[in-house]
Design an enzyme around this catalytic site. Structure first.
Site, PDB file in Angstrom:
ATOM      1  N   SER A 148      31.338  28.827  14.081  1.00 55.49           N
ATOM      2  CA  SER A 148      30.413  27.787  13.612  1.00 55.49           C
ATOM      3  C   SER A 148      30.719  26.501  14.374  1.00 55.49           C
ATOM      4  CB  SER A 148      30.649  27.548  12.119  1.00 55.49           C
ATOM      5  OG  SER A 148      30.002  26.368  11.691  1.00 55.49           O
ATOM      6  N   TYR A 161      36.712  25.951   5.248  1.00 53.56           N
ATOM      7  CA  TYR A 161      35.825  26.786   6.066  1.00 53.56           C
ATOM      8  C   TYR A 161      35.999  26.442   7.541  1.00 53.56           C
ATOM      9  CZ  TYR A 161      31.283  28.427   7.900  1.00 53.56           C
ATOM     10  OH  TYR A 161      30.291  29.023   8.635  1.00 53.56           O
ATOM     11  N   LYS A 165      37.088  28.763  10.841  1.00 54.82           N
ATOM     12  CA  LYS A 165      36.220  28.962  12.010  1.00 54.82           C
ATOM     13  C   LYS A 165      36.919  28.525  13.295  1.00 54.82           C
ATOM     14  CE  LYS A 165      32.726  30.966  10.074  1.00 54.82           C
ATOM     15  NZ  LYS A 165      32.419  32.362  10.420  1.00 54.82           N
TER      16      LYS A 165
HETATM   17  P1  NAP Z   1      24.033  35.230   5.007  1.00 53.41           P
HETATM   18  O1  NAP Z   1      22.585  35.198   5.315  1.00 53.41           O
HETATM   19  O2  NAP Z   1      24.488  34.782   3.667  1.00 53.41           O
HETATM   20  O3  NAP Z   1      24.549  36.715   5.257  1.00 53.41           O
HETATM   21  C1  NAP Z   1      25.886  37.039   5.071  1.00 53.41           C
HETATM   22  C2  NAP Z   1      26.066  38.529   5.297  1.00 53.41           C
HETATM   23  O4  NAP Z   1      27.442  38.872   5.128  1.00 53.41           O
HETATM   24  C3  NAP Z   1      25.298  39.380   4.309  1.00 53.41           C
HETATM   25  O5  NAP Z   1      24.868  40.536   4.976  1.00 53.41           O
HETATM   26  C4  NAP Z   1      26.337  39.719   3.233  1.00 53.41           C
HETATM   27  O6  NAP Z   1      25.908  40.902   2.608  1.00 53.41           O
HETATM   28  C5  NAP Z   1      27.574  39.878   4.118  1.00 53.41           C
HETATM   29  N1  NAP Z   1      28.872  39.643   3.496  1.00 53.41           N
HETATM   30  C6  NAP Z   1      29.277  38.602   2.723  1.00 53.41           C
HETATM   31  N2  NAP Z   1      30.569  38.753   2.384  1.00 53.41           N
HETATM   32  C7  NAP Z   1      30.999  39.904   2.981  1.00 53.41           C
HETATM   33  C8  NAP Z   1      32.236  40.595   3.007  1.00 53.41           C
HETATM   34  N3  NAP Z   1      33.303  40.142   2.362  1.00 53.41           N
HETATM   35  N4  NAP Z   1      32.310  41.752   3.716  1.00 53.41           N
HETATM   36  C9  NAP Z   1      31.238  42.222   4.370  1.00 53.41           C
HETATM   37  N5  NAP Z   1      30.047  41.616   4.373  1.00 53.41           N
HETATM   38  C10 NAP Z   1      29.931  40.475   3.687  1.00 53.41           C
HETATM   39  O7  NAP Z   1      24.910  34.396   6.052  1.00 53.41           O
HETATM   40  P2  NAP Z   1      24.605  33.874   7.555  1.00 53.41           P
HETATM   41  O8  NAP Z   1      24.194  32.465   7.463  1.00 53.41           O
HETATM   42  O9  NAP Z   1      23.760  34.846   8.268  1.00 53.41           O
HETATM   43  O10 NAP Z   1      26.087  33.859   8.137  1.00 53.41           O
HETATM   44  C11 NAP Z   1      26.527  34.763   9.113  1.00 53.41           C
HETATM   45  C12 NAP Z   1      27.645  34.117   9.921  1.00 53.41           C
HETATM   46  O11 NAP Z   1      27.171  32.922  10.546  1.00 53.41           O
HETATM   47  C13 NAP Z   1      28.870  33.703   9.110  1.00 53.41           C
HETATM   48  O12 NAP Z   1      30.034  33.985   9.869  1.00 53.41           O
HETATM   49  C14 NAP Z   1      28.713  32.201   8.964  1.00 53.41           C
HETATM   50  O13 NAP Z   1      29.960  31.550   8.810  1.00 53.41           O
HETATM   51  C15 NAP Z   1      28.081  31.866  10.305  1.00 53.41           C
HETATM   52  N6  NAP Z   1      27.355  30.592  10.335  1.00 53.41           N
HETATM   53  C16 NAP Z   1      26.257  30.379   9.564  1.00 53.41           C
HETATM   54  C17 NAP Z   1      25.592  29.157   9.642  1.00 53.41           C
HETATM   55  C18 NAP Z   1      24.360  28.844   8.829  1.00 53.41           C
HETATM   56  O14 NAP Z   1      23.915  27.680   8.856  1.00 53.41           O
HETATM   57  N7  NAP Z   1      23.776  29.792   8.156  1.00 53.41           N
HETATM   58  C19 NAP Z   1      26.087  28.156  10.489  1.00 53.41           C
HETATM   59  C20 NAP Z   1      27.216  28.392  11.247  1.00 53.41           C
HETATM   60  C21 NAP Z   1      27.832  29.638  11.181  1.00 53.41           C
HETATM   61  P3  NAP Z   1      26.436  41.480   1.196  1.00 53.41           P
HETATM   62  O15 NAP Z   1      26.207  40.411   0.180  1.00 53.41           O
HETATM   63  O16 NAP Z   1      25.609  42.719   0.989  1.00 53.41           O
HETATM   64  O17 NAP Z   1      27.891  41.790   1.404  1.00 53.41           O
END
Ligand code: NAP
Length: 257
Positions: A148, A161, A165
Site C-alpha cells: 500500500s 497497518y 505494509k
Molecule cells: P477487499 O475488497 O476487502 O478484499 C479482501 C479479500 O481478502 C477478500 O477476498 C477476503 O475474502 C479476503 N480475506 C480477508 N482476510 C483474509 C484472510 N485472513 N485470509 C484469506 N483471505 C482473506 O480488500 P481490497 O481492498 O481488495 O484489498 C486487497 C489488498 O489491497 C490488501 O492487501 C490491502 O491491504 C491492499 N490495499 C487496498 C487499498 C484500498 O484502498 N482498497 C489500498 C492500498 C492497499 P473473505 O472475506 O472471503 O476471506
C-alpha cells in the site's frame, strides 16, 4: 526479436491469488485468467471463492477455488498442495489478502491487535511464499506482494497497518535478492485509495472522500481493476527483468500536497 504482445501471454502458467473473492484480488485473478493462466481463487470462505470461479468459468476462463485463511498454517499448506494436485505446477503467487482491524493512535492499540495484523499481513505472505518457492525453483516464477502507499508514507491513524505494509516491501526485496538465482522474481505493488469493501470507511462518507481526492492530482479514487494491469506486467515475461521493485499506483497521492 520476439513479439512484445506475446510476452504478456500466460498460457500454461498457474497462479494463486490470495483474497481473490472480491476487490483488487478478484480483478487480478480475472486478469491473469484472461491472459491464459489457470488461476486458483482463494479467500477464507469456500462459498465466496466458488461464486467467483463459477463467474470466471462462465466467461470461458480456467479457475479453481480453494479456501484458505492465510493466517492458518494447515490451510496455507493445503492451498499449495491442492494447487499442485489440481494443476501440477505453480508459477505466480499474488500475496494480496490483508486485514486492517485497527484504526487509531499507536499508543491505544493492544498487543493482540498487533500480533493479529502482523500474523496475517506479514507472517502469512512470508510463509506462503516459502511454501511456494520449491515449486518455482525449477522453471522460475513471479511473486507479487500487494502492499500500500501506507507502506512508504504514513497516513492518518493507520500506524499498525502502515508498519505491516512497510515490512511487506522489505520481504519483497529480500525474496528478490535471495531467490533471483532460481529465476524467481519478487515485486511489490502499492495501491492508493481503491473502491473496495476494505476501504469503505474512507469513501462512504462524501466529505471524507472529498478531502482526500481533492489533494490528488487525478482527483478521484480508483476502481479495483485499475490495479490489475500492473500485476499482468509483473507476472508475465513482459516484466522478465523486473525484480525487487516497488510499483506505486496511487493517482499521484505520494506527490500530492
Ligand atoms: P477487499 O475488497 O476487502 O478484499 C479482501 C479479500 O481478502 C477478500 O477476498 C477476503 O475474502 C479476503 N480475506 C480477508 N482476510 C483474509 C484472510 N485472513 N485470509 C484469506 N483471505 C482473506 O480488500 P481490497 O481492498 O481488495 O484489498 C486487497 C489488498 O489491497 C490488501 O492487501 C490491502 O491491504 C491492499 N490495499 C487496498 C487499498 C484500498 O484502498 N482498497 C489500498 C492500498 C492497499 P473473505 O472475506 O472471503 O476471506
Amino acid at each position: 526479436m520476439s513479439e512484445i504482445k506475446s510476452k504478456f501471454d500466460l498460457t500454461g502458467k498457474v497462479a494463486i491469488v490470495t483474497g481473490s473473492s472480491k476487490g483488487i484480488g478478484r480483478s487480478i485473478a480475472q486478469g491473469l485468467a484472461e491472459h491464459g493462466a489457470k488461476v486458483i481463487v482463494s479467500s477464507r470462505k469456500q462459498i465466496a471463492v466458488d461464486k467467483v470461479v463459477e463467474a470466471f468459468r462462465a466467461q470461458g476462463l480456467e479457475a479453481t477455488g480453494i479456501a484458505c485463511h492465510i493466517g492458518d498454517a494447515d490451510q496455507r499448506k493445503n492451498l499449495i498442495e491442492q494447487t499442485i494436485t489440481a494443476y501440477g505446477r505453480l508459477d505466480i503467487l499474488v500475496n494480496n489478502a490483508a486485514i486492517n482491524p485497527y484504526y487509531g493512535p499507536l499508543e491505544a492499540a493492544g498487543e493482540e491487535v498487533f500480533d493479529k495484523i502482523m500474523d496475517v499481513n506479514v507472517k502469512a505472505p512470508w510463509l506462503l511464499s516459502n511454501l511456494a518457492q520449491p515449486h518455482m525453483k525449477q522453471e522460475g516464477g513471479s511473486i507479487i506482494n500487494i502492499s500500500s502507499v501506507e507502506g512508504v508514507h504514513p497516513g492518518f491513524r493507520l500506524g499498525l497497518y502502515s508498519m505491516t505494509k512497510a515490512a511487506l516491501i522489505m520481504l519483497t526485496k529480500n525474496q528478490a535478492k535471495e531467490w533471483g538465482k532460481y529465476g524467481i522474481r519478487s515485486n511489490v505493488v502499492c495501491p492508493g485509495l481503491i473502491k473496495t469493501k476494505f476501504s469503505e470507511a474512507l469513501w462512504t462518507d462524501e466529505k471524507t472522500l472529498g478531502m482526500y481526492t481533492n489533494t490528488l492530482p487525478l482527483k478521484r479514487m480508483a476502481e479495483p481493476d485499475e490495479m490489475a494491469g500492473l500485476v499482468m506486467l509483473l507476472a508475465s515475461d513482459a516484466g522478465s527483468y523486473m525484480t525487487g521493485g516497488i510499483y506505486i499506483a496511487d493517482g499521484g497521492y505520494l506527490i500530492s500536497g
